[in-house]
Structures are given as C-alpha cells and as structure tokens.
Design an enzyme around this catalytic site. Structure first.
Site, PDB file in Angstrom:
ATOM      1  N   LYS A 181       0.832  -1.326  -0.059  1.00  0.00           N
ATOM      2  CA  LYS A 181      -0.066  -0.018  -0.115  1.00  0.00           C
ATOM      3  C   LYS A 181       1.011   1.298   0.135  1.00  0.00           C
ATOM      4  CE  LYS A 181      -1.670   2.879   2.983  1.00  0.00           C
ATOM      5  NZ  LYS A 181      -1.837   4.013   2.253  1.00  0.00           N
ATOM      6  N   GLU A 221       9.424   1.312  11.572  1.00  0.00           N
ATOM      7  CA  GLU A 221      10.262   2.212  11.425  1.00  0.00           C
ATOM      8  C   GLU A 221       9.599   3.552  11.279  1.00  0.00           C
ATOM      9  OE1 GLU A 221      12.745   4.638  10.790  1.00  0.00           O
ATOM     10  OE2 GLU A 221      12.345   4.468   8.849  1.00  0.00           O
ATOM     11  N   CYS A 251      12.987  10.872   8.016  1.00  0.00           N
ATOM     12  CA  CYS A 251      12.851  10.665   9.524  1.00  0.00           C
ATOM     13  C   CYS A 251      14.140  10.704  10.267  1.00  0.00           C
ATOM     14  CB  CYS A 251      12.119   8.948   9.766  1.00  0.00           C
ATOM     15  SG  CYS A 251      13.319   7.901   8.607  1.00  0.00           S
ATOM     16  N   GLU A 257       8.549  15.484  17.045  1.00  0.00           N
ATOM     17  CA  GLU A 257       8.929  15.448  15.553  1.00  0.00           C
ATOM     18  C   GLU A 257       8.040  16.469  14.805  1.00  0.00           C
ATOM     19  OE1 GLU A 257       8.181  11.782  13.051  1.00  0.00           O
ATOM     20  OE2 GLU A 257      10.379  12.257  12.490  1.00  0.00           O
TER      21      GLU A 257
HETATM   22  C1  UN1 Z   1      13.521   8.351   5.633  1.00  0.00           C
HETATM   23  O1  UN1 Z   1      13.845   9.287   5.995  1.00  0.00           O
HETATM   24  O2  UN1 Z   1      12.652   7.718   6.136  1.00  0.00           O
HETATM   25  O3  UN1 Z   1      19.333   8.146   5.394  1.00  0.00           O
HETATM   26  C2  UN1 Z   1      14.770   7.334   5.131  1.00  0.00           C
HETATM   27  C3  UN1 Z   1      18.727   8.630   4.782  1.00  0.00           C
HETATM   28  C4  UN1 Z   1      18.261   7.932   3.725  1.00  0.00           C
HETATM   29  C5  UN1 Z   1      16.817   7.485   4.009  1.00  0.00           C
HETATM   30  C6  UN1 Z   1      16.069   8.128   4.901  1.00  0.00           C
HETATM   31  N1  UN1 Z   1      19.076   7.235   3.157  1.00  0.00           N
HETATM   32  O4  UN1 Z   1      18.535   9.766   4.998  1.00  0.00           O
END
Ligand code: UN1
Length: 493
Positions: free
Chosen positions: A176, A251, A285, A386
């Site tokens: 999805k 995650e 993230c 966040e």
């Molecule tokens: C994300 O922000 O969910 O390390 C992944 C990083 C990228 C992946 C980010 N290679 O910033």
C-alpha cells in the site's frame, strides 16, 4: 482537466478499486497540476490482492533464490536506464529537488544489487547434533504473504527496502503506497514486472491507511507487516497486528541531533547542518531537527548558519537551481506553522523563516520557509516532538557529557551525529548515544542500504531494514536428519 487514471495491481491485472472511487495525486509545487487519479480501495480490494498473493506464493517460494535474484539484477539495470524519468516523476509528485529524487531512485538500484547478492547466500547454520549419525541445521524459509505500508518521503527507496528483501526470500507481497506518492511505487513495480516478475507476486492496493492499511494489518492471510511512518500510526499497527500474533517491523519518527563541539571543523559542521536540516525540506525521519552547540562556538555557528539558511533557494524541485522544494501537502505545512507558534510560546526565538510562502510563484504550492529557532531548551516541545518539516532548533550546552545527555533526552532514537576532532570523544559518543545510527563528522542523513537501518525507543520495535531485513522477512526452520537407522532419543540416549 485531463489526467491519467491508475489502477490497483491484483494477480497481474490492473483493476480499479471496487468502490470505483479515486484519490487525486497532486504536485506539491503546484496543486493545480494533477499527476493522476489513483484508486481509493477498501477491505474487499485487499481481500482480492491477498488471495492473488497467496496463489502466487505456491510457485514463487519454489523458484530458486538465485533465479529470483536475476529478476532483481535486471530490475537494477532497468531502473538505471529509467533513472532520470523516474526522478522527474518523483519530483513532480513528492516535491523534493531533482538531485535528491535521482538519489532516491539510486537507493532502489543499490538495494536491488545488494539484495540480489543474497540470492546466492540466504545463509543458515549447521551445528553438531548431540546424537551420533544425526545432522542438524537451520534454514531460512519465507513467511508467505507480507503486507507493506510505505511513506511518501522516499517514494521509491523505501518500497524497495521492503519489496526486494521480501521477494528474494520467497515471499509474495501486497503493498500500500502512500496516497501522496503512489506513482513512484507504480514505476518500481512495473519495472519489476518488465524484469520478469511473475503475476501476483507483487500486488498494489492504493488507498488510505484507515481503509487499506488497517485491512492489510488485520487480514488473516497476511503473515507479517512492514510499516514505515509516524510513531502514532505505528503504535496502532502494532496493537492491531498483535491480536493476530503477526510480526510487525516498524520504522518511525526521529528527533535527530547534530552535536557540534568547540574543536569541530566549523565549515564542515555548517555544511552538514544545512544539508541535514533542510535536505528533503526536513521531511526525512533522519532529518536534523536539533543542533546542539557548545557554548564557545555557538554565536559564530548561529550567525553563519542563519546567513546560509536565508540564502537557500526555495522553489519547484524540477528547477535544477532550486535547493529546497515544497512540503508534501497542506497538512504538513500546517504542522510546521503550528510548531513555530508552539516554540515561540515556550520562549524560543525565531532567527529566520517561520512562515508558509503563499504569494507569487509560491502561490499554488505548499512551501514553508527554512526556519531556525534558537534559545531552545531540551524540555520544550519543539526540542522533543517530530515536526517533519524545514524547522530546526538550536540548543546550547557546556560540556560533552551534557551534550550526550540532551541528545538522549528524547523518546526517539534514530540518527545522531557528532562533529569533533577528538577521537576519544568520538568513540565515547558512539558508545553512549541512544540511536540506531551514529555519524561522526557527517550529517544525520545519508544512510547506505547495506547497513542496518532503524532506531531505538519510539523509533522502532527492534527490527532493522537494510542489513537486517532478511531477518524480518524469513523465519527459521530447524531441521534434523537422522541417518543412524534407529530411534535415537534426544536428552535420553
Ligand atoms: C527516511 O527518512 O525515512 O539516511 C529514510 C537517509 C536516507 C533514508 C531516509 N538514506 O537519510
């Protein structure tokens, strides 16, 4: 207005959602630009997709893993040919600048090469049996149908982190994609099919989290869920999946700190902070959302950082000279604006930015000014929650130990970085920082696919993507082969 209509992929067929409803995919740089109408599906579409994936599993699990790998090698090759086209599609649907969307496609290419190599490993163990003439080993076996729920900020890379390891291990998938960025998932899965993936092995069901995501999580035919998104939604996913004893890989969020010590190379730390905080418009993230500054360098760093932030070129990511694209949608824009208000109410000071850009060339997009707040203290909400936007907080500290304490004082634990020239401090920090990813003299963003990716505390639930994904997408079978030709009783004979 005319735009293409996209369908779900179920058992190798492109089918509209049973409801007949669609969701429009809009360009965040210009909300009047409709990329396409994508299906708004519900539980009944999920049922069909899971059925198709179950059927495909019967054969796919028996395809030798090195042959499954060949499809991934071909996918890597085809993606590299289409890299520019897919990057442009991605900038149009997601907003981040072209250099970054090229990087996103590249990350999927890297993942394909990396995981394809596992086709000739997928290592298990052999171990001695306690009985004579008996052989003991453990082998990895696939789980069955797995459900994948992916976010909008890495529209091709993150689907690839989940799809490729799931596939190499012999699972079949229902994915999805995020409603904001489904086109990149379609591009990725079409490439897999062009590379030879049989029908039904990957199915796409588009729609909202509350309709499609929830149905996937609760479907008895789905054996595991891999989710990337917010901690709030992740918590729901985990609780619902627990009722069916379903493994879940989560995650989730981050509140990543970059620590700058007095002895740091300040130019390097500034480059890193700017890239970490405002790359992807702060919507990673792994984004840097706290910069911890040791007192002696704080004033100089702050002044130079603000100066450079003000110079960042904001605009449509398809313009090669632009450095910061729009935010993904009006909701995220509101969140950024809300957090600036919260920060100011708590006593932070706004050094630059702080507003949505609504006029002139920005009028049709969802743009937010790169924003720097200082006089932030570790207990303020802006230092703990966040934002997922181009908003960064500066926090000052006296000693190295204080920096570690502040960095660790939050609920999240994804990525953290330390700028110093002192090797003893660097290794102490590597040991003591509570995070799944630690950088020395590099920004908090930029993880590579073949290392473990994920975090501690509210960022994850112990699983890892990258080097670690196979542990999630396989389960162990312990195998004993007795060639003694007699009954041998473990623990007794
Ligand atoms: C994300 O922000 O969910 O390390 C992944 C990083 C990228 C992946 C980010 N290679 O910033």
């Amino acid at each position: 207005m005319s735009y293409p209509v996209f369908h779900n992929l179920i058992g190798g067929q492109w089918l509209p959602a049973i409801s007949g409803k669609t969701i429009l995919n809009l360009n965040p740089a210009d909300q009047s630009d409709v990329i396409g109408a994508f299906p708004s599906s519900h539980a009944e579409d999920v049922d069909l997709a899971v059925e198709a994936a179950k059927k495909a599993f019967a054969e796919w699990r028996l395809v030798p893993a090195p042959k499954r790998a060949e499809i991934l090698y071909r996918t890597a090759y085809l993606l590299s040919i289409k890299k520019e086209e897919f990057a442009r599609d991605m900038t149009r649907e997601m907003g981040k600048v072209l250099v970054e969307t090229r990087g996103d496609v590249q990350e999927a290419i890297d993942e394909a090469f990396y995981v394809a190599g596992e086709g000739r490993r997928l290592l298990g163990q052999t171990t001695p049996s306690e009985l004579p003439n008996k052989f003991a080993m453990s082998i990895r076996v696939p789980l069955g149908v797995v459900g994948l729920i992916t976010p909008w900020n890495f529209p091709m890379a993150i689907p690839s982190w989940k799809l490729f390891p799931a596939l190499i291990a012999g699972n079949t998938c229902v994915i999805k994609p995020a409603t904001d960025t489904p086109l990149s998932t379609h591009n990725l899965v079409k490439t897999l099919i062009e590379a030879g993936l049989p029908p039904g092995v990957v199915n796409i069901v588009g729609g909202s989290g509350s309709a499609v995501g929830a149905a996937l999580v609760e479907h008895p035919g789905v054996r595991a869920i891999s989710f990337t998104g917010s901690s709030a939604v992740g918590s729901q996913v985990a609780q619902r999946a627990a009722a069916g004893f379903k493994p879940v890989s989560l995650e989730m969020g981050g509140k990543n700190a970059q620590i700058v010590m007095n002895d740091a190379n300040l130019d390097l730390a500034l480059d890193g902070a700017l890239w970490g905080a405002f790359g992807t418009t702060g919507q990673r993230c792994t984004a840097t959302s706290r910069i911890l500054l040791q007192k002696e360098i704080a004033a100089e760093f702050t002044q130079r950082f603000v100066e450079r932030t003000k110079k960042l070129k904001i605009g449509n990511g398809l313009d090669e000279t632009v450095e910061v694209g729009p935010q993904i949608n009006p909701n995220q824009l509101e969140t950024s604006a809300k957090y600036v208000v919260v920060a100011l109410e708590e006593g932070a000071r706004l050094l630059t930015g702080g507003r949505a850009l609504t006029s002139g060339e920005y009028g049709d997009g969802t743009y937010f000014e790169p924003t720097v707040l200082d006089q932030v203290t570790p207990t303020m909400r802006i230092a703990r929650e966040e934002v997922f936007g181009p908003v960064v907080s500066l926090i000052q500290f006296d000693t190295f130990n204080q920096a570690i304490e502040i960095a660790n004082s939050i609920d999240y634990g994804l990525s953290v970085s330390l700028y110093t020239r002192d090797v003893n401090r660097a290794f102490t920090a590597i040991r003591d920082l509570e995070a799944g990813i630690a950088y020395i003299n590099a920004p908090t963003i930029g993880a590579e696919v073949h290392l473990p990716f994920g975090g501690v505390k509210h960022t994850g639930n112990g699983h890892r993507e990258g080097n670690g994904a196979l542990d999630f997408f396989t389960t162990w079978k312990a195998v004993y082969v007795d060639y003694s030709d007699k009954l041998q009783r473990a623990q007794i004979d």
